[in-house]
Design a protein around this motif. Structure first.
Motif, PDB file in Angstrom:
ATOM      1  N   GLY A 141     -10.797   3.560  -0.676  1.00  0.00           N
ATOM      2  CA  GLY A 141     -10.888   2.120  -0.856  1.00  0.00           C
ATOM      3  C   GLY A 141     -11.596   1.415   0.280  1.00  0.00           C
ATOM      4  N   ARG A 142     -11.636   0.103   0.152  1.00  0.00           N
ATOM      5  CA  ARG A 142     -12.301  -0.728   1.144  1.00  0.00           C
ATOM      6  C   ARG A 142     -11.404  -0.928   2.370  1.00  0.00           C
ATOM      7  NH1 ARG A 142     -13.384  -3.185  -3.859  1.00  0.00           N
ATOM      8  NH2 ARG A 142     -11.572  -4.530  -3.620  1.00  0.00           N
ATOM      9  N   GLY A 143     -11.993  -1.418   3.443  1.00  0.00           N
ATOM     10  CA  GLY A 143     -11.223  -1.760   4.617  1.00  0.00           C
ATOM     11  C   GLY A 143     -11.285  -0.705   5.702  1.00  0.00           C
ATOM     12  N   PRO A 144     -10.816  -1.060   6.911  1.00  0.00           N
ATOM     13  CA  PRO A 144     -10.875  -0.137   8.049  1.00  0.00           C
ATOM     14  C   PRO A 144      -9.804   0.945   7.968  1.00  0.00           C
ATOM     15  CG  PRO A 144      -9.736  -2.153   8.680  1.00  0.00           C
ATOM     16  CD  PRO A 144     -10.242  -2.367   7.275  1.00  0.00           C
ATOM     17  N   LYS A 145      -9.941   1.971   8.821  1.00  0.00           N
ATOM     18  CA  LYS A 145      -8.987   3.075   8.833  1.00  0.00           C
ATOM     19  C   LYS A 145      -7.578   2.592   9.171  1.00  0.00           C
ATOM     20  CE  LYS A 145      -8.096   7.636  10.837  1.00  0.00           C
ATOM     21  NZ  LYS A 145      -6.680   7.334  11.080  1.00  0.00           N
ATOM     22  N   SER A 146      -7.487   1.600  10.064  1.00  0.00           N
ATOM     23  CA  SER A 146      -6.166   1.093  10.432  1.00  0.00           C
ATOM     24  C   SER A 146      -5.443   0.519   9.215  1.00  0.00           C
ATOM     25  CB  SER A 146      -6.292   0.021  11.521  1.00  0.00           C
ATOM     26  OG  SER A 146      -7.105  -1.059  11.054  1.00  0.00           O
ATOM     27  N   GLY A 147      -6.206  -0.157   8.349  1.00  0.00           N
ATOM     28  CA  GLY A 147      -5.618  -0.691   7.120  1.00  0.00           C
ATOM     29  C   GLY A 147      -5.175   0.409   6.187  1.00  0.00           C
ATOM     30  N   HIS A 148      -5.960   1.497   6.123  1.00  0.00           N
ATOM     31  CA  HIS A 148      -5.585   2.638   5.289  1.00  0.00           C
ATOM     32  C   HIS A 148      -4.287   3.265   5.805  1.00  0.00           C
ATOM     33  CE1 HIS A 148     -10.110   3.174   4.140  1.00  0.00           C
ATOM     34  NE2 HIS A 148      -9.541   2.173   3.505  1.00  0.00           N
ATOM     35  N   ASP A 149      -4.179   3.398   7.125  1.00  0.00           N
ATOM     36  CA  ASP A 149      -2.965   3.967   7.717  1.00  0.00           C
ATOM     37  C   ASP A 149      -1.740   3.138   7.352  1.00  0.00           C
ATOM     38  OD1 ASP A 149      -4.503   5.932   8.883  1.00  0.00           O
ATOM     39  OD2 ASP A 149      -4.587   4.948  10.847  1.00  0.00           O
ATOM     40  N   GLU A 150      -1.884   1.814   7.394  1.00  0.00           N
ATOM     41  CA  GLU A 150      -0.763   0.932   7.046  1.00  0.00           C
ATOM     42  C   GLU A 150      -0.383   1.068   5.575  1.00  0.00           C
ATOM     43  OE1 GLU A 150       1.226  -1.113   8.914  1.00  0.00           O
ATOM     44  OE2 GLU A 150       0.284   0.064  10.507  1.00  0.00           O
ATOM     45  N   LEU A 151      -1.384   1.180   4.705  1.00  0.00           N
ATOM     46  CA  LEU A 151      -1.099   1.329   3.276  1.00  0.00           C
ATOM     47  C   LEU A 151      -0.402   2.660   2.976  1.00  0.00           C
ATOM     48  CD1 LEU A 151      -4.310  -0.169   1.632  1.00  0.00           C
ATOM     49  CD2 LEU A 151      -1.972  -1.044   1.437  1.00  0.00           C
ATOM     50  N   VAL A 152      -0.752   3.708   3.715  1.00  0.00           N
ATOM     51  CA  VAL A 152      -0.069   4.991   3.545  1.00  0.00           C
ATOM     52  C   VAL A 152       1.398   4.855   3.943  1.00  0.00           C
ATOM     53  CG1 VAL A 152       0.087   7.365   4.391  1.00  0.00           C
ATOM     54  CG2 VAL A 152      -2.139   6.401   3.812  1.00  0.00           C
ATOM     55  N   ARG A 153       1.655   4.168   5.062  1.00  0.00           N
ATOM     56  CA  ARG A 153       3.044   3.957   5.491  1.00  0.00           C
ATOM     57  C   ARG A 153       3.791   3.072   4.502  1.00  0.00           C
ATOM     58  NH1 ARG A 153       0.804   4.569  10.797  1.00  0.00           N
ATOM     59  NH2 ARG A 153       0.025   2.425  10.865  1.00  0.00           N
ATOM     60  N   PHE A 154       3.095   2.080   3.960  1.00  0.00           N
ATOM     61  CA  PHE A 154       3.692   1.197   2.959  1.00  0.00           C
ATOM     62  C   PHE A 154       4.096   1.987   1.715  1.00  0.00           C
ATOM     63  CE2 PHE A 154       2.615  -1.606  -0.776  1.00  0.00           C
ATOM     64  CZ  PHE A 154       3.742  -2.397  -0.709  1.00  0.00           C
TER      65      PHE A 154
END
Length: 287
Positions: A141-154
């Motif tokens: 998906g779109r967005g930076p890696k930090s955002g991806h990391d947060e979505l995985v934790r979510f």
């Protein structure tokens, strides 16, 4: 019926509150406009409360009690408790900057629902995904890696909360085509298959596989999730799109989707046959 993207989303507790107030308003024969005039407010505010977009403050709730002749102490207490729940910060608040509004609404439905029925023809339902599968999918998906990391934790927290609630059930039709749609790597797909096989032993999960090569299995229903609230709120259907999601509350439209889902379940493999098919896919080393 509302298509949500990044506007204010209805949350389940607010929707329960709004649905109850709407029923009380209709029972005394008042229109939303008449209520707004008596409250010296706007019809749009009454509409937003009833739709679950906002929740009433305590002083407003007392006015509703008077207008709607809600005198039963138990009903008053139930509405007060819903109001408190509606004003509490949600557990997913920490992820509100990365999780789109429509996804926050879905998670609120998951929190309040006692049973979830779902069919996803593209990828596996979020509550079925392993962390590795989820990460590989999110990173597309779109967005930076930090955002991806947060979505995985979510997603991990969302899964943990669901599996820790013994009264919740997920009835999921898995489209066999999703297992042929590779995500991440062969190792990730094998791990995902093993996880699905393990879930077939968990009484909270009921999995049915919709075979790809069966002429009687029709998947025109498309991506659909149905939330049942044990009578506390009418059944809601949700259809996720590429950049948003459709929340369906209309009784006839929901009923049509429920019936189509039931037909799909009946024509898909039963749980024990699903487990055998998943094990066969794993044993034949399809990946």
């Amino acid at each position: 019926m509302r298509y949500l993207q990044n506007e204010a989303a209805p949350f389940a507790a607010r929707m329960m509150m709004g649905s109850a107030l709407r029923r009380h308003r209709e029972a005394v024969g008042l229109s939303a406009g008449e209520v707004a005039r008596q409250l010296e407010g706007s019809p749009s505010k009454v509409s937003r409360i009833e739709s679950g977009t906002i929740s009433p403050k305590q002083q407003d709730l007392l006015k509703f009690f008077s207008l709607y002749k809600i005198t039963d102490p138990e009903e008053q207490m139930r509405l007060f408790e819903l109001a408190v729940a509606a004003h509490k910060p949600a557990w997913w608040q920490s992820w509100s900057t990365v999780a789109p509004k429509y996804l926050q609404a879905v998670v609120s439905f998951e929190d309040m629902a006692t049973r979830i029925r779902s069919f996803e023809p593209l990828y596996l339902h979020g509550l079925l995904q392993t962390p590795e599968y989820a990460r590989a999918l999110i990173e597309r998906g779109r967005g930076p890696k930090s955002g991806h990391d947060e979505l995985v934790r979510f997603r991990a927290e969302r899964h943990e909360r669901f599996t820790s609630a013994p009264d919740k059930k997920l009835l999921c039709v898995v489209d066999e085509a999703t297992l042929g749609r590779y995500v991440g790597s062969a190792e990730i797909m094998r791990g995902q298959l093993k996880h699905l096989i393990a879930l077939t032993q968990d009484p909270r999960f009921q999995l049915h596989l919709a075979p790809s090569h069966d002429y009687s299995v029709h998947v025109e229903l498309g991506p659909t999730t149905i939330f049942d609230f044990a009578g506390r709120l009418p059944t809601i259907a949700f259809a996720e799109g590429y950049d948003g999601g459709l929340v369906i509350e209309d009784e006839q439209m929901v009923d049509r989707r429920v019936k189509a889902f039931d037909v799909l379940v009946a024509r898909s493999l039963a749980p024990h046959a699903t487990r055998r098919r998943l094990q066969h896919i794993l044993d034949t080393n399809r990946y």
